[in-house]
Design an enzyme around this catalytic site. Sequence first.
Site, PDB file in Angstrom:
ATOM      1  CB  ALA A  23      -0.901   0.007   1.223  1.00 30.76           C
TER       2      ALA A  23
ATOM      3  CD1 TRP B  76      -2.547   3.611   2.063  1.00 31.34           C
ATOM      4  CD2 TRP B  76      -1.645   3.013   4.012  1.00 31.34           C
ATOM      5  NE1 TRP B  76      -3.180   2.460   2.470  1.00 31.34           N
ATOM      6  CE2 TRP B  76      -2.643   2.070   3.674  1.00 31.34           C
ATOM      7  CE3 TRP B  76      -0.953   2.842   5.201  1.00 31.34           C
ATOM      8  CZ2 TRP B  76      -2.938   0.965   4.473  1.00 31.34           C
ATOM      9  CZ3 TRP B  76      -1.246   1.750   5.998  1.00 31.34           C
ATOM     10  CH2 TRP B  76      -2.218   0.832   5.638  1.00 31.34           C
ATOM     11  CB  CYS B  77       2.354   0.672   3.969  1.00 35.19           C
ATOM     12  SG  CYS B  77       3.417  -0.412   4.935  1.00 35.19           S
ATOM     13  CG  HIS B  78       7.338   3.794   7.806  1.00 32.43           C
ATOM     14  ND1 HIS B  78       8.145   4.869   7.488  1.00 32.43           N
ATOM     15  CD2 HIS B  78       8.097   2.954   8.566  1.00 32.43           C
ATOM     16  CE1 HIS B  78       9.339   4.682   8.029  1.00 32.43           C
ATOM     17  NE2 HIS B  78       9.345   3.533   8.691  1.00 32.43           N
TER      18      HIS B  78
END
Length: 473
Positions: free
Chosen positions: A170, A172-174
């Site tokens: 994803a 947005w996943c760090h």
Amino acid sequence: MSVLQSLKSVDFYRKLKKDLQQELTEASLPGATLSVVATVVMLGLFIAEFNSYMTVTSESKVVLDHFESLSDDTLQVNFNVTFPHLKCDFASVDATNFMGTHDAGLSARVSKIRLDKDGRQINKFEERTKPLNHATEEKHDGPATSLVLTSDTFEAAHHRHDVMIVNFFAPWCHWCQKLEPVWEKSTTQLSEKFPGDERLQMAKVDCTSKASESLCIKNRIDAFPTILVFRKDDTGSSLHESYHGERSVPAITAWSENFLAQVKNQVPKTRMVDSDKDGVADSHHGVGCMVSGLLHVQRAPGMLVMQAVSDGHEFNWETMDVSHTVNHLSFGPFLSERAWTIIPPHIAAAVGSLDDHQFASDQHIPTTHEHSVKVVRHEVTPSSGRRDPVVSYGYVSHSNNIQKVGEVPTVRISYDILPIIVQYSSQKQAFYHFITNLCAIIGGVFTVAGIAASLVDKGMASLQKKQELGKLG
């Protein structure tokens, strides 16, 4: 002879001489009738008394629970819970008390066993002795070389390559952002090391894209990043192993090369790979987890919390599924076989009220399961009374689901240990009491029947005398 004569003088049961019995006694119809009635009454009372003697009576009372020593201030909690859709790599158990203190279990012994998608046990999950060192500063200057897949293109690519390793991510996943250059650089190195070899393909899927959303739901992707292995000969029931090793270029390339070696029959085919030989599998096909263990907690209201935790993943809570089966939940030491034979059935049933109960979550709505438990101590004294009481802890429970967007899917077992003891004892009538009652029955019925017979004889004699005198008309 004088002694025998003296002894005969205290005879309570003097007998008529045989030659006088016919002259001094007389049988009558009323006497015979009363004798039959008395016999029937004696027999009925004997049966009733014998049943009473054979019946075990029980009584219970409630007393306040006083702690006799410091060791009584703690209680053992035993649990075994199966999660069919929560991996052991993420499953965590935490204990809190009523003040919110975490790790409230004074001592804990928790084990986890990996399960495949059919619920079969794979192997025991071993925690890593040292943390994984994920590469966080890796850079990839060249073009992206991994294959981008969507729901429409996935199946064709899946069956075109012998092995396809897919990174579900994803944006947005760090942790996905940190993995991106590592993944692309690993893909480039594998392409350069095995040029033109399409038996192994590195790919990636953006689970936030509408074009890939159904693909991620189908494969139950709820943690990012998730790296899965797909093979050309996979069927609908095939197992896909996931990677949980170090996220660095050397680690991922070494792990990926192992699958190419399997295709070439250079190494045995397996779905559990330990590429760095540290004793912990870097990839496995476990999708579920059976969490079991015991905790020693203070005798105060508290909570067991089970949920997904990871220091290297971000979770999609909307698809996180914590459906579970409570295989066992009990309080106090495990009971021996002898103890199970002593405690009454209704107390035995309360020892594990939640055992074998299943609780399902909605896959598209974050679901938290709450189990509220009230615990009561029971002391059962055996009927013999010669052994120490059997101590058990029963409980009643109430379960509830919370479905709320933004809620972290969790299983919470809230327990409240009530400061009371239910003392249960069973007693059986003593033998001497049975004999005493039996003698009272025989003697009492015989005496009452004798009185009745005497009254009947006197009444009939009076009537006969009046009849002789002509007073009966």
